[in-house]
Design an enzyme around this catalytic site. Sequence first.
Site, PDB file in Angstrom:
ATOM      1  N   GLY A  49     123.378 -71.661 -26.749  1.00 18.44           N
ATOM      2  CA  GLY A  49     124.691 -71.544 -26.120  1.00 18.44           C
ATOM      3  C   GLY A  49     124.560 -70.782 -24.826  1.00 18.44           C
ATOM      4  N   GLN A  54     127.414 -65.197 -18.238  1.00 15.58           N
ATOM      5  CA  GLN A  54     125.953 -65.028 -18.213  1.00 15.58           C
ATOM      6  C   GLN A  54     125.326 -65.598 -16.948  1.00 15.58           C
ATOM      7  OE1 GLN A  54     125.504 -66.671 -22.456  1.00 15.58           O
ATOM      8  NE2 GLN A  54     123.928 -65.097 -22.356  1.00 15.58           N
ATOM      9  N   CYS A  95     120.177 -62.975 -27.592  1.00 15.32           N
ATOM     10  CA  CYS A  95     121.044 -63.291 -26.452  1.00 15.32           C
ATOM     11  C   CYS A  95     120.188 -63.419 -25.206  1.00 15.32           C
ATOM     12  CB  CYS A  95     122.084 -62.183 -26.265  1.00 15.32           C
ATOM     13  SG  CYS A  95     123.243 -62.518 -24.911  1.00 15.32           S
ATOM     14  N   LEU A  96     120.420 -64.464 -24.447  1.00 13.38           N
ATOM     15  CA  LEU A  96     119.631 -64.688 -23.229  1.00 13.38           C
ATOM     16  C   LEU A  96     119.836 -63.558 -22.222  1.00 13.38           C
ATOM     17  CD1 LEU A  96     120.259 -68.523 -22.846  1.00 13.38           C
ATOM     18  CD2 LEU A  96     118.141 -67.406 -23.585  1.00 13.38           C
ATOM     19  N   HIS A 137     129.734 -65.887 -30.921  1.00  9.42           N
ATOM     20  CA  HIS A 137     128.887 -65.149 -29.978  1.00  9.42           C
ATOM     21  C   HIS A 137     129.284 -65.486 -28.532  1.00  9.42           C
ATOM     22  CE1 HIS A 137     124.696 -63.699 -28.641  1.00  9.42           C
ATOM     23  NE2 HIS A 137     125.107 -64.403 -27.597  1.00  9.42           N
ATOM     24  N   GLU A 138     129.507 -66.783 -28.262  1.00  8.29           N
ATOM     25  CA  GLU A 138     129.836 -67.199 -26.881  1.00  8.29           C
ATOM     26  C   GLU A 138     131.238 -66.742 -26.492  1.00  8.29           C
ATOM     27  OE1 GLU A 138     127.376 -67.972 -25.362  1.00  8.29           O
ATOM     28  OE2 GLU A 138     126.086 -68.704 -26.956  1.00  8.29           O
ATOM     29  N   HIS A 141     131.266 -63.287 -25.354  1.00  8.68           N
ATOM     30  CA  HIS A 141     130.880 -63.131 -23.936  1.00  8.68           C
ATOM     31  C   HIS A 141     132.100 -63.293 -23.027  1.00  8.68           C
ATOM     32  CE1 HIS A 141     126.519 -62.738 -23.846  1.00  8.68           C
ATOM     33  NE2 HIS A 141     126.335 -63.789 -24.630  1.00  8.68           N
TER      34      HIS A 141
HETATM   35  O1  GNR Z   1     120.061 -68.867 -27.749  1.00  7.81           O
HETATM   36  C1  GNR Z   1     120.784 -68.138 -28.431  1.00  7.81           C
HETATM   37  N1  GNR Z   1     120.527 -68.025 -29.754  1.00  7.81           N
HETATM   38  C2  GNR Z   1     121.410 -67.424 -30.632  1.00  7.81           C
HETATM   39  C3  GNR Z   1     120.949 -67.150 -31.908  1.00  7.81           C
HETATM   40  C4  GNR Z   1     121.776 -66.579 -32.833  1.00  7.81           C
HETATM   41  C5  GNR Z   1     123.086 -66.286 -32.506  1.00  7.81           C
HETATM   42  C6  GNR Z   1     123.557 -66.540 -31.237  1.00  7.81           C
HETATM   43  C7  GNR Z   1     122.734 -67.112 -30.301  1.00  7.81           C
HETATM   44  S1  GNR Z   1     123.331 -67.480 -28.728  1.00  7.81           S
HETATM   45  C8  GNR Z   1     121.864 -67.375 -27.792  1.00  7.81           C
HETATM   46  C9  GNR Z   1     122.114 -67.786 -26.356  1.00  7.81           C
HETATM   47  C10 GNR Z   1     123.079 -66.820 -25.725  1.00  7.81           C
HETATM   48  O2  GNR Z   1     122.799 -65.711 -25.363  1.00  7.81           O
HETATM   49  N2  GNR Z   1     124.325 -67.216 -25.636  1.00  7.81           N
HETATM   50  O3  GNR Z   1     125.262 -66.397 -25.158  1.00  7.81           O
HETATM   51 NI    NI Z   2     124.535 -64.366 -25.557  1.00  6.83          NI
END
Ligand code: GNR
Ligand code: NI
Length: 170
Positions: A49, A54, A95-96, A137-138, A141
Site C-alpha cells: 500500500g 508518503q 512501513c515504507l 494502516h493507509e 497515514h
Molecule cells: O508494504 C507494506 N507492508 C505492510 C505490512 C503490514 C501492514 C501494513 C503494511 S503497509 C506497507 C506499505 C506502507 O508503508 N504503506 O503505508
Molecule cells: Ni505505511
Amino acid sequence: MALLPIIEYPNPHLRVVTSPVAAERVADPAFQKLLDDMLHTMYEAPGIGLAAPQVDIMDRFLVLDVSEERDQPMVMVNPVIRERSDELRVHQEGCLSIPGVFADVTRADGIEVEALDREGRSFVLRADGLLATCIQHEIDHLDGKLFIDYLSPLKRSMALKKLEKARRRA
Ligand code: GNR
Ligand code: NI
C-alpha cells in the site's frame, strides 16, 4: 511512469491530516497520472500500500494491492471506515516510511470502507484479514498516524533504534 520519492520518519509531513480530494479532480489527467505513479512507486518499493502523504502529497487518497500476483491495484479516494468488527487481528506491520522496522499491531479484523474509485464513483468495500489491516494502516497515514504510535513506549524506542541502525547500514 515516474518513481516518486518516499518521505521517511520523522519528516513532519507524515503527521499532517490530509485534505479531501474534490470529486471533480479525480477525472483530471494530472490526478490520474499521480495514481499511476503512486501504484508504480508502490510496486517498485515493493509495498502492499502507499498513501499520498508518503510521497509528500497532503491529500486524502491511497493505493494498494495485497494480492499474491500483484495484479489487483486498488485506488481509494476520500476513504472513510464506516464499520469495524469487534473481532481483532494482530499482524506484523512495516512501513515504507519507517524502513527496517517491523512490529505487531492489533486492529479490527473486519471493516467496511466507503471511498471513491479512480473513476470518481462511490463504492463500499467489506474487507478482512490482510486487506483490512492494510486499509487501516493507509487510512492512518491520511490522518497523520503511523503504526509505531500503537506500540508501548519501550517497543517504540526499540523500533526507532532499529530504524537508526538500518539507516547507518544504508
Ligand atoms: O508494504 C507494506 N507492508 C505492510 C505490512 C503490514 C501492514 C501494513 C503494511 S503497509 C506497507 C506499505 C506502507 O508503508 N504503506 O503505508
Ligand atoms: Ni505505511
